[in-house]
Motif scaffolding. Structure first.
Motif, mmCIF file in Angstrom:
data_model
loop_
_atom_site.group_PDB
_atom_site.id
_atom_site.type_symbol
_atom_site.label_atom_id
_atom_site.label_comp_id
_atom_site.label_asym_id
_atom_site.label_seq_id
_atom_site.Cartn_x
_atom_site.Cartn_y
_atom_site.Cartn_z
ATOM 1 N N PRO A 153 0.815 -1.210 0.000
ATOM 2 C CA PRO A 153 0.000 0.000 0.000
ATOM 3 C C PRO A 153 0.851 1.264 0.000
ATOM 4 O O PRO A 153 1.967 1.282 0.515
ATOM 5 N N GLU A 154 0.296 2.279 -0.603
ATOM 6 C CA GLU A 154 0.833 3.632 -0.528
ATOM 7 C C GLU A 154 -0.356 4.554 -0.299
ATOM 8 O O GLU A 154 -1.426 4.322 -0.853
ATOM 9 N N THR A 155 -0.144 5.580 0.487
ATOM 10 C CA THR A 155 -1.223 6.509 0.802
ATOM 11 C C THR A 155 -0.727 7.931 0.658
ATOM 12 O O THR A 155 0.377 8.260 1.088
ATOM 13 N N TYR A 156 -1.570 8.744 0.037
ATOM 14 C CA TYR A 156 -1.264 10.149 -0.229
ATOM 15 C C TYR A 156 -2.319 11.016 0.456
ATOM 16 O O TYR A 156 -3.491 10.657 0.477
ATOM 17 N N LEU A 157 -1.893 12.172 0.967
ATOM 18 C CA LEU A 157 -2.825 13.181 1.458
ATOM 19 C C LEU A 157 -2.960 14.217 0.347
ATOM 20 O O LEU A 157 -1.961 14.777 -0.108
ATOM 21 N N ILE A 158 -4.202 14.437 -0.087
ATOM 22 C CA ILE A 158 -4.488 15.367 -1.180
ATOM 23 C C ILE A 158 -5.301 16.526 -0.610
ATOM 24 O O ILE A 158 -6.289 16.306 0.082
ATOM 25 N N THR A 185 -7.558 20.330 -0.912
ATOM 26 C CA THR A 185 -8.799 20.700 -1.604
ATOM 27 C C THR A 185 -8.585 21.107 -3.054
ATOM 28 O O THR A 185 -9.529 21.085 -3.844
ATOM 29 N N GLU A 186 -7.364 21.460 -3.403
ATOM 30 C CA GLU A 186 -7.044 21.861 -4.776
ATOM 31 C C GLU A 186 -6.496 20.698 -5.604
ATOM 32 O O GLU A 186 -6.078 20.888 -6.745
ATOM 33 N N GLY A 187 -6.443 19.495 -5.015
ATOM 34 C CA GLY A 187 -5.918 18.347 -5.732
ATOM 35 C C GLY A 187 -4.406 18.258 -5.721
ATOM 36 O O GLY A 187 -3.815 17.590 -6.572
ATOM 37 N N VAL A 188 -3.775 18.915 -4.736
ATOM 38 C CA VAL A 188 -2.319 18.919 -4.627
ATOM 39 C C VAL A 188 -1.890 17.861 -3.599
ATOM 40 O O VAL A 188 -2.449 17.782 -2.510
ATOM 41 N N VAL A 189 -0.899 17.064 -3.966
ATOM 42 C CA VAL A 189 -0.352 16.050 -3.069
ATOM 43 C C VAL A 189 0.442 16.759 -1.974
ATOM 44 O O VAL A 189 1.372 17.516 -2.258
ATOM 45 N N ARG A 190 0.070 16.519 -0.730
ATOM 46 C CA ARG A 190 0.749 17.156 0.403
ATOM 47 C C ARG A 190 1.630 16.211 1.217
ATOM 48 O O ARG A 190 2.530 16.657 1.921
ATOM 49 N N HIS A 191 1.356 14.904 1.111
ATOM 50 C CA HIS A 191 2.157 13.934 1.866
ATOM 51 C C HIS A 191 2.008 12.569 1.212
ATOM 52 O O HIS A 191 0.975 12.276 0.604
ATOM 53 N N ARG A 192 3.044 11.753 1.363
ATOM 54 C CA ARG A 192 3.029 10.392 0.837
ATOM 55 C C ARG A 192 3.626 9.460 1.871
ATOM 56 O O ARG A 192 4.636 9.773 2.495
ATOM 57 N N HIS A 193 2.980 8.309 2.027
ATOM 58 C CA HIS A 193 3.499 7.280 2.932
ATOM 59 C C HIS A 193 3.507 5.952 2.192
ATOM 60 O O HIS A 193 2.495 5.532 1.637
ATOM 61 N N VAL A 194 4.651 5.285 2.199
ATOM 62 C CA VAL A 194 4.779 3.958 1.614
ATOM 63 C C VAL A 194 4.689 2.955 2.751
ATOM 64 O O VAL A 194 5.433 3.044 3.714
ATOM 65 N N GLY A 195 3.759 2.027 2.639
ATOM 66 C CA GLY A 195 3.572 1.013 3.675
ATOM 67 C C GLY A 195 2.228 1.177 4.362
ATOM 68 O O GLY A 195 1.385 1.978 3.958
ATOM 69 N N VAL A 196 2.039 0.378 5.385
ATOM 70 C CA VAL A 196 0.774 0.319 6.111
ATOM 71 C C VAL A 196 0.523 1.609 6.883
ATOM 72 O O VAL A 196 1.408 2.108 7.586
ATOM 73 N N VAL A 197 -0.691 2.133 6.750
ATOM 74 C CA VAL A 197 -1.141 3.240 7.600
ATOM 75 C C VAL A 197 -1.872 2.604 8.771
ATOM 76 O O VAL A 197 -3.005 2.143 8.648
ATOM 77 N N ASP A 198 -1.193 2.548 9.902
ATOM 78 C CA ASP A 198 -1.817 2.052 11.122
ATOM 79 C C ASP A 198 -2.155 3.255 12.003
ATOM 80 O O ASP A 198 -1.997 4.407 11.580
ATOM 81 N N GLN A 199 -2.616 3.001 13.212
ATOM 82 C CA GLN A 199 -3.022 4.100 14.095
ATOM 83 C C GLN A 199 -1.857 5.042 14.384
ATOM 84 O O GLN A 199 -2.012 6.262 14.380
#
Length: 177
Positions: A138-143, A145-159
């Motif tokens: 998994p990879e997770t991105y924080l986007i 309101t304007e559709g701009v990528v603000r953060h990226r995490h490679v791996g599991v998003v746990d608590q």
């Protein structure tokens, strides 16, 4: 001159040791993304549940949300899924990118495990994943309101990852909107 050749294996071993030391000391979940600070790439892909319906980068405008890259073939995605369901229950909007997968398997996955996604983009060839620079799931991105990528995490998003990496940014960008 012949004596210098005796030191060549030692020099190579030291060089290799330095490369391994510095390379293995890196945290793979902290991989830089060329897209941080950039808009999500333009795309047109079908939705998982309704393949006749196409969606594009406009899905990322108007609200702060997560983009989660996942696949049924991904063991770590199984671990992460419960946390994504929890975040969705708390009102965090999550767009899923079903990456290099088979549609029937992905639909069954969501039926069995729950669907935390407001929208699920189907990317069987990995074209959007490639444009995002996805290494794997998994990879997770924080986007924002304007559709701009603000953060990226490679791996599991746990608590812990949510609390330390995503939540502060999520709240910051949500409050700015």
């Amino acid at each position: 001159m012949n004596r210098l050749w005796l030191f060549l294996p030692l020099a190579l071993a030291i060089t290799l040791g330095m490369v391994l030391y510095f390379g293995l000391g890196q945290d793979p979940s902290k991989l830089d993304s060329a897209l941080v600070g950039e808009s999500v790439p333009d795309f047109q892909l079908p939705l998982l549940q309704t393949p006749e319906q196409q969606v594009g980068s406009e899905v990322f405008s108007g609200k702060v949300q997560l983009l989660n890259v996942w696949g049924t073939w991904c063991a770590a995605c199984r671990v992460e899924h419960a946390q994504l369901n929890k975040l969705a229950e708390q009102g965090v909007p999550i767009v899923g990118l079903n990456y290099k997968d088979e549609r029937p398997a992905a639909l069954e996955w969501l039926e069995q495990r729950g669907n935390p996604y407001s929208t699920v983009i189907y990317d069987p060839e990995g074209s959007l994943g490639f444009d995002l620079g996805v290494y794997g799931a998994p990879e997770t991105y924080l986007i924002d309101t304007e559709g701009v990528v603000r953060h990226r995490h490679v791996g599991v998003v746990d608590q812990e990852v949510w609390e330390s990496d995503f939540k502060p940014l999520y709240e910051e960008y949500r409050d700015d909107s």
